[in-house]
Design an enzyme around this catalytic site. Sequence first.
Site, short mmCIF file in Angstrom:
data_model
loop_
_atom_site.label_atom_id
_atom_site.label_comp_id
_atom_site.label_asym_id
_atom_site.label_seq_id
_atom_site.Cartn_x
_atom_site.Cartn_y
_atom_site.Cartn_z
N HIS A 148 -47.33 -40.14 0.30
CA HIS A 148 -47.43 -40.17 -1.16
C HIS A 148 -48.83 -40.61 -1.59
O HIS A 148 -49.43 -40.01 -2.49
CB HIS A 148 -46.37 -41.15 -1.68
CG HIS A 148 -45.71 -40.74 -2.95
ND1 HIS A 148 -45.19 -39.48 -3.18
CD2 HIS A 148 -45.49 -41.44 -4.08
CE1 HIS A 148 -44.67 -39.44 -4.38
NE2 HIS A 148 -44.84 -40.62 -4.96
N HIS A 159 -43.34 -42.02 4.28
CA HIS A 159 -43.28 -41.44 2.94
C HIS A 159 -44.33 -42.09 2.03
O HIS A 159 -45.01 -41.40 1.26
CB HIS A 159 -41.88 -41.62 2.35
CG HIS A 159 -41.74 -41.12 0.96
ND1 HIS A 159 -41.84 -39.79 0.61
CD2 HIS A 159 -41.50 -41.79 -0.20
CE1 HIS A 159 -41.67 -39.66 -0.70
NE2 HIS A 159 -41.47 -40.86 -1.21
N GLN A 215 -47.18 -43.54 2.87
CA GLN A 215 -48.51 -43.11 3.26
C GLN A 215 -48.78 -41.67 2.82
O GLN A 215 -49.86 -41.35 2.33
CB GLN A 215 -48.70 -43.25 4.77
CG GLN A 215 -48.66 -44.68 5.25
CD GLN A 215 -49.71 -45.54 4.57
OE1 GLN A 215 -50.89 -45.24 4.60
NE2 GLN A 215 -49.27 -46.62 3.95
#
Length: 103
Positions: A79, A75, A77
């Site tokens: 984001h 998540h 990475q």
Amino acid sequence: MVNQELIMGIIMHAGNAKSLTMKALKKAEENELEQSNQLVSEADEELSKAHKIQTNLIQAESRGEQTELSLLMVHAQDHLMNAITVRDLAKHVIKLSEKLEAI
């Protein structure tokens, strides 16, 4: 094992960058280009902080420190990459807005 606070730092700084970039796009839409560019600069600073954490994690792994592949890491990475993409596209939109303003 990776410190969860580091991962949350990536998420936080990337989220801040994306929010600032979206505000920058809104300012560009309102033809407030100086403010728009300032917001993008602030987003760049947030992305730099997130990228620094990411770099530290990569360097730790290259030294043999175990990195757990968790949903939270994925998540973070995701984001970060989305925030970078939005920022890059915003820079192009702002440049186009500046060109239109000059016409």
